[in-house]
Design a protein around this motif. Structure first.
Motif, PDB file in Angstrom:
ATOM      1  N   ILE A  47      -1.789   2.320   5.512  1.00 53.86           N
ATOM      2  CA  ILE A  47      -2.613   1.970   6.665  1.00 53.86           C
ATOM      3  C   ILE A  47      -1.838   2.145   7.970  1.00 53.86           C
ATOM      4  O   ILE A  47      -2.401   2.438   9.018  1.00 53.86           O
ATOM      5  CB  ILE A  47      -3.151   0.520   6.532  1.00 53.86           C
ATOM      6  CG1 ILE A  47      -4.222   0.238   7.595  1.00 53.86           C
ATOM      7  CG2 ILE A  47      -2.023  -0.495   6.641  1.00 53.86           C
ATOM      8  CD1 ILE A  47      -5.467   1.047   7.468  1.00 53.86           C
ATOM      9  N   GLU A  48      -0.503   2.007   7.926  1.00 54.80           N
ATOM     10  CA  GLU A  48       0.325   2.144   9.129  1.00 54.80           C
ATOM     11  C   GLU A  48       0.248   3.546   9.727  1.00 54.80           C
ATOM     12  O   GLU A  48       0.523   3.729  10.915  1.00 54.80           O
ATOM     13  CB  GLU A  48       1.785   1.789   8.821  1.00 54.80           C
ATOM     14  CG  GLU A  48       2.040   0.310   8.584  1.00 54.80           C
ATOM     15  CD  GLU A  48       1.632  -0.160   7.194  1.00 54.80           C
ATOM     16  OE1 GLU A  48       1.345   0.720   6.338  1.00 54.80           O
ATOM     17  OE2 GLU A  48       1.578  -1.375   6.967  1.00 54.80           O
TER      18      GLU A  48
ATOM     19  N   GLY B 256      -2.185  -2.313  -0.385  1.00 57.23           N
ATOM     20  CA  GLY B 256      -1.789  -3.612  -0.899  1.00 57.23           C
ATOM     21  C   GLY B 256      -2.972  -4.558  -0.816  1.00 57.23           C
ATOM     22  O   GLY B 256      -3.860  -4.553  -1.660  1.00 57.23           O
ATOM     23  N   ASP B 257      -2.998  -5.345   0.241  1.00 54.58           N
ATOM     24  CA  ASP B 257      -4.089  -6.273   0.484  1.00 54.58           C
ATOM     25  C   ASP B 257      -5.204  -5.529   1.234  1.00 54.58           C
ATOM     26  O   ASP B 257      -5.130  -5.321   2.442  1.00 54.58           O
ATOM     27  CB  ASP B 257      -3.559  -7.457   1.311  1.00 54.58           C
ATOM     28  CG  ASP B 257      -4.591  -8.553   1.459  1.00 54.58           C
ATOM     29  OD1 ASP B 257      -5.773  -8.305   1.152  1.00 54.58           O
ATOM     30  OD2 ASP B 257      -4.235  -9.655   1.903  1.00 54.58           O
ATOM     31  N   LEU B 258      -6.235  -5.135   0.512  1.00 52.39           N
ATOM     32  CA  LEU B 258      -7.315  -4.345   1.116  1.00 52.39           C
ATOM     33  C   LEU B 258      -8.093  -5.143   2.159  1.00 52.39           C
ATOM     34  O   LEU B 258      -8.509  -4.587   3.175  1.00 52.39           O
ATOM     35  CB  LEU B 258      -8.273  -3.839   0.039  1.00 52.39           C
ATOM     36  CG  LEU B 258      -7.832  -2.609  -0.745  1.00 52.39           C
ATOM     37  CD1 LEU B 258      -8.876  -2.242  -1.784  1.00 52.39           C
ATOM     38  CD2 LEU B 258      -7.568  -1.440   0.177  1.00 52.39           C
ATOM     39  N   ALA B 259      -8.284  -6.430   1.910  1.00 52.68           N
ATOM     40  CA  ALA B 259      -9.047  -7.251   2.866  1.00 52.68           C
ATOM     41  C   ALA B 259      -8.300  -7.356   4.189  1.00 52.68           C
ATOM     42  O   ALA B 259      -8.905  -7.252   5.269  1.00 52.68           O
ATOM     43  CB  ALA B 259      -9.297  -8.633   2.279  1.00 52.68           C
ATOM     44  N   LYS B 260      -6.985  -7.535   4.114  1.00 48.51           N
ATOM     45  CA  LYS B 260      -6.181  -7.616   5.333  1.00 48.51           C
ATOM     46  C   LYS B 260      -6.156  -6.270   6.060  1.00 48.51           C
ATOM     47  O   LYS B 260      -6.287  -6.197   7.286  1.00 48.51           O
ATOM     48  CB  LYS B 260      -4.760  -8.051   4.983  1.00 48.51           C
ATOM     49  CG  LYS B 260      -3.869  -8.298   6.194  1.00 48.51           C
ATOM     50  CD  LYS B 260      -2.504  -8.799   5.771  1.00 48.51           C
ATOM     51  CE  LYS B 260      -1.610  -9.024   6.977  1.00 48.51           C
ATOM     52  NZ  LYS B 260      -0.256  -9.475   6.580  1.00 48.51           N
TER      53      LYS B 260
ATOM     54  N   ARG C 285      -7.553  -5.533   9.870  1.00 48.38           N
ATOM     55  CA  ARG C 285      -6.670  -4.938  10.889  1.00 48.38           C
ATOM     56  C   ARG C 285      -7.222  -3.617  11.400  1.00 48.38           C
ATOM     57  O   ARG C 285      -7.270  -3.363  12.602  1.00 48.38           O
ATOM     58  CB  ARG C 285      -5.267  -4.703  10.305  1.00 48.38           C
ATOM     59  CG  ARG C 285      -4.469  -5.960  10.128  1.00 48.38           C
ATOM     60  CD  ARG C 285      -3.022  -5.704   9.841  1.00 48.38           C
ATOM     61  NE  ARG C 285      -2.719  -4.532   9.036  1.00 48.38           N
ATOM     62  CZ  ARG C 285      -1.546  -4.285   8.501  1.00 48.38           C
ATOM     63  NH1 ARG C 285      -0.560  -5.128   8.671  1.00 48.38           N
ATOM     64  NH2 ARG C 285      -1.322  -3.203   7.805  1.00 48.38           N
ATOM     65  N   ALA C 286      -7.630  -2.759  10.485  1.00 51.92           N
ATOM     66  CA  ALA C 286      -8.120  -1.436  10.880  1.00 51.92           C
ATOM     67  C   ALA C 286      -9.416  -1.553  11.677  1.00 51.92           C
ATOM     68  O   ALA C 286      -9.589  -0.879  12.696  1.00 51.92           O
ATOM     69  CB  ALA C 286      -8.331  -0.570   9.645  1.00 51.92           C
ATOM     70  N   HIS C 287     -10.320  -2.411  11.238  1.00 50.70           N
ATOM     71  CA  HIS C 287     -11.605  -2.575  11.921  1.00 50.70           C
ATOM     72  C   HIS C 287     -11.392  -3.025  13.366  1.00 50.70           C
ATOM     73  O   HIS C 287     -11.934  -2.425  14.308  1.00 50.70           O
ATOM     74  CB  HIS C 287     -12.458  -3.584  11.160  1.00 50.70           C
ATOM     75  CG  HIS C 287     -13.827  -3.762  11.717  1.00 50.70           C
ATOM     76  ND1 HIS C 287     -14.119  -4.692  12.685  1.00 50.70           N
ATOM     77  CD2 HIS C 287     -14.990  -3.106  11.456  1.00 50.70           C
ATOM     78  CE1 HIS C 287     -15.401  -4.612  12.994  1.00 50.70           C
ATOM     79  NE2 HIS C 287     -15.955  -3.663  12.259  1.00 50.70           N
ATOM     80  N   ASP C 288     -10.603  -4.080  13.550  1.00 46.51           N
ATOM     81  CA  ASP C 288     -10.369  -4.604  14.906  1.00 46.51           C
ATOM     82  C   ASP C 288      -9.591  -3.610  15.758  1.00 46.51           C
ATOM     83  O   ASP C 288      -9.902  -3.420  16.937  1.00 46.51           O
ATOM     84  CB  ASP C 288      -9.606  -5.931  14.831  1.00 46.51           C
ATOM     85  CG  ASP C 288     -10.439  -7.042  14.212  1.00 46.51           C
ATOM     86  OD1 ASP C 288     -11.676  -6.889  14.135  1.00 46.51           O
ATOM     87  OD2 ASP C 288      -9.860  -8.055  13.789  1.00 46.51           O
TER      88      ASP C 288
ATOM     89  N   VAL D 196     -15.836   0.268  10.274  1.00 45.03           N
ATOM     90  CA  VAL D 196     -14.576   0.777   9.715  1.00 45.03           C
ATOM     91  C   VAL D 196     -14.375   0.136   8.350  1.00 45.03           C
ATOM     92  O   VAL D 196     -14.371  -1.088   8.236  1.00 45.03           O
ATOM     93  CB  VAL D 196     -13.381   0.471  10.638  1.00 45.03           C
ATOM     94  CG1 VAL D 196     -12.089   1.039  10.045  1.00 45.03           C
ATOM     95  CG2 VAL D 196     -13.607   1.029  12.037  1.00 45.03           C
ATOM     96  N   THR D 197     -14.250   0.955   7.324  1.00 43.93           N
ATOM     97  CA  THR D 197     -14.031   0.445   5.976  1.00 43.93           C
ATOM     98  C   THR D 197     -12.716   0.995   5.433  1.00 43.93           C
ATOM     99  O   THR D 197     -12.302   2.101   5.781  1.00 43.93           O
ATOM    100  CB  THR D 197     -15.175   0.852   5.026  1.00 43.93           C
ATOM    101  OG1 THR D 197     -15.247   2.274   4.969  1.00 43.93           O
ATOM    102  CG2 THR D 197     -16.506   0.302   5.514  1.00 43.93           C
ATOM    103  N   VAL D 198     -12.075   0.204   4.604  1.00 38.28           N
ATOM    104  CA  VAL D 198     -10.827   0.607   3.953  1.00 38.28           C
ATOM    105  C   VAL D 198     -11.020   0.475   2.454  1.00 38.28           C
ATOM    106  O   VAL D 198     -11.399  -0.595   1.962  1.00 38.28           O
ATOM    107  CB  VAL D 198      -9.638  -0.269   4.414  1.00 38.28           C
ATOM    108  CG1 VAL D 198      -8.368   0.123   3.668  1.00 38.28           C
ATOM    109  CG2 VAL D 198      -9.425  -0.141   5.911  1.00 38.28           C
ATOM    110  N   VAL D 199     -10.799   1.564   1.752  1.00 35.51           N
ATOM    111  CA  VAL D 199     -10.906   1.534   0.294  1.00 35.51           C
ATOM    112  C   VAL D 199      -9.632   2.123  -0.297  1.00 35.51           C
ATOM    113  O   VAL D 199      -8.934   2.905   0.352  1.00 35.51           O
ATOM    114  CB  VAL D 199     -12.142   2.330  -0.207  1.00 35.51           C
ATOM    115  CG1 VAL D 199     -13.426   1.683   0.273  1.00 35.51           C
ATOM    116  CG2 VAL D 199     -12.071   3.777   0.234  1.00 35.51           C
ATOM    117  N   SER D 200      -9.358   1.741  -1.505  1.00 33.63           N
ATOM    118  CA  SER D 200      -8.183   2.268  -2.195  1.00 33.63           C
ATOM    119  C   SER D 200      -8.505   3.638  -2.761  1.00 33.63           C
ATOM    120  O   SER D 200      -9.533   3.842  -3.401  1.00 33.63           O
ATOM    121  CB  SER D 200      -7.767   1.322  -3.314  1.00 33.63           C
ATOM    122  OG  SER D 200      -6.709   1.891  -4.058  1.00 33.63           O
ATOM    123  N   ALA D 201      -7.606   4.581  -2.497  1.00 33.77           N
ATOM    124  CA  ALA D 201      -7.752   5.924  -3.057  1.00 33.77           C
ATOM    125  C   ALA D 201      -6.766   6.138  -4.199  1.00 33.77           C
ATOM    126  O   ALA D 201      -6.625   7.250  -4.701  1.00 33.77           O
ATOM    127  CB  ALA D 201      -7.528   6.971  -1.974  1.00 33.77           C
ATOM    128  N   ALA D 202      -6.072   5.054  -4.577  1.00 33.93           N
ATOM    129  CA  ALA D 202      -5.092   5.171  -5.669  1.00 33.93           C
ATOM    130  C   ALA D 202      -5.834   5.381  -6.981  1.00 33.93           C
ATOM    131  O   ALA D 202      -6.867   4.756  -7.226  1.00 33.93           O
ATOM    132  CB  ALA D 202      -4.242   3.898  -5.734  1.00 33.93           C
TER     133      ALA D 202
END
Length: 196
Positions: free
Chosen positions: A16-17, A64-68, A72-75, A174-180
């Motif tokens: 995410i960084e 790691g922590d998808l909710a976190k 962070r990404a959304h804001d 903005v959504t964050v999903v795991s691509a692993a």
């Protein structure tokens, strides 16, 4: 009433960084986006239809922590594009202010040129040089109107279009999903293939 169409912008990242500018020392919410990520998002958004909303879908390999990461990404994305939209709004206001000043200067000069041209035409009607100068003054007066006309006819609408784009990005989901890959997928990819 039909819902507005939502256009999805997908970005694949390792962490995410990578979304953020590594040279910006501020916390995540206030940090600038990475220039490459910003160019990618804006370029993709600019090619999409002007109607509808945006959804920015971030696919993270090392999540790691998808909710976190989601929070962070959304804001951060919304704050970044809101700030960019505010700057663009100021640019548009400044352009119109400069346009109004240019219009006042141009009209004043045009009127002065017209008055002086009329004076030369009536005072030296039979002479060639004053007549040429009179015609030159009229041309110079209209040339002085070039800048305000350029502003009010052409320069403002690209800024307005970009402002609307930034405002739409500022309100994007903005959504964050795991691509692993899942453990089952990993086992399948690493298992030796059997020949029939």
């Amino acid at each position: 009433m039909s819902q507005p169409m939502q256009h999805v912008i997908q970005i694949k990242l390792e962490r995410i960084e990578q979304l953020f500018n590594s040279l910006d020392p501020t916390p995540f919410v206030g940090r600038d986006l990475d220039p490459a990520a910003d160019d990618f998002i804006e370029g993709w958004a600019d090619e999409l239809p002007r109607e509808g909303t945006f959804k920015i879908a971030l696919q993270i390999l090392e999540a790691g922590d998808l909710a976190k990461a989601q929070s962070r990404a959304h804001d951060a994305v919304r704050n970044y594009y809101s700030a960019r939209a505010t700057v663009q709004q100021h640019k548009l206001h400044r352009l119109f202010r400069n346009g109004r000043m240019s219009l006042v200067v141009g009209l004043t000069f045009l009127i002065a040129c017209h008055i002086l041209s009329e004076f030369l035409e009536t005072r030296f009607a039979a002479e060639t040089l004053p007549s040429l100068i009179a015609h030159g003054l009229i041309i110079a007066g209209w040339v002085a109107m070039w800048r305000p006309l350029e502003i009010f006819l052409y320069d403002w609408w690209p800024l307005r279009r970009r402002l609307n784009l930034l405002k739409r990005l500022a309100s994007a989901d903005v959504t964050v999903v795991s691509a692993a890959p899942s453990p089952i997928d990993s086992e399948r990819s690493s298992a030796p293939r059997r020949r029939l």
